[in-house]
Design an enzyme around this catalytic site. Structure first.
Site, short mmCIF file in Angstrom:
data_model
loop_
_atom_site.label_atom_id
_atom_site.label_comp_id
_atom_site.label_asym_id
_atom_site.label_seq_id
_atom_site.Cartn_x
_atom_site.Cartn_y
_atom_site.Cartn_z
N ASP A 12 0.76 -1.06 0.02
CA ASP A 12 -0.06 0.03 0.05
C ASP A 12 1.09 1.35 -0.17
OD1 ASP A 12 -2.34 1.42 0.31
OD2 ASP A 12 -1.95 1.64 2.74
N ASP A 14 -0.02 5.20 1.04
CA ASP A 14 -0.17 6.00 2.10
C ASP A 14 -0.29 5.27 3.48
OD1 ASP A 14 -0.36 7.79 -0.03
OD2 ASP A 14 -2.49 7.88 0.12
#
Length: 195
Positions: A12, A14
């Site tokens: 991922d 952020d």
């Protein structure tokens, strides 16, 4: 010898690579790498892992940034990793909003399915590193092994209580600690038990 699948790692963005923001990351100026994350990606790359990113970017649907601005952010992160001698092999993103009903917004597995198709690999056992429940859910839906980090929204995710289906998932302080474990053990996907 490690399989191709075990040499792929999905991250991922952020909260895993860069600091998260409830106001969204809308420009390079707002993109602050989490300490150690850039070096961690470079170390994975140097050790022969293929690193790709799967990220929800509903800020596009919300009109907070356009795809050019997003491309600039991703180029910035790529450049930082390359300066450390590593490589992010690809960025896969969902530009849609939460109510769009698309199949690519995590927790749906569409982004991970795109990665599987792009690299011609089954994702069974491939680590997917995230900081939110929806990352873990997408990982399970695509057959990946979910890995949770405490950075970003990770502590909140843990404090809200993980469903029992994720009780065996490995949890690390941050991406750097996760990479330390991989590189110290030099074993492949068998390191990551399926939840």
């Amino acid at each position: 010898m490690a399989s191709q699948q075990s040499r792929l790692i999905i991250l991922d963005r952020d909260g895993v690579i860069n600091e998260d923001s409830d106001a969204f990351i809308k420009s390079v100026d707002e993109c602050t790498p989490i300490p150690g994350s850039i070096e961690a990606i470079a170390r994975l790359s140097q050790a022969g892992f293929t690193v790709v990113v799967a990220t929800n970017q509903s800020g596009i649907a919300r009109g907070l940034l356009n795809e050019f601005a997003l491309a600039c952010i991703h180029q910035y992160l790529s450049d930082l990793v390359e300066e450390q001698g590593g490589l992010i092999s690809g960025f896969f993103y969902c530009p849609h909003g939460p109510e769009s009903g698309c199949v690519c917004r995590k927790p749906e597995p569409g982004l991970l399915d795109q990665i599987s198709a792009e690299y011609g690999l089954e994702l069974s056992g491939v680590p997917m590193v995230g900081d939110s429940l929806r990352d873990l859910q997408a990982a399970i839906a695509a057959g990946c092994t979910p890995i949770l980090v405490r950075s970003g929204k990770g502590e909140r995710t843990i404090s809200e209580g993980l469903p029992s289906a994720f009780s065996n998932c490995a949890i690390y302080r941050n991406l750097s600690e996760f990479v330390d474990v991989i590189l110290a053990t030099q074993v492949d996907r068998e390191l990551f038990p399926r939840c």
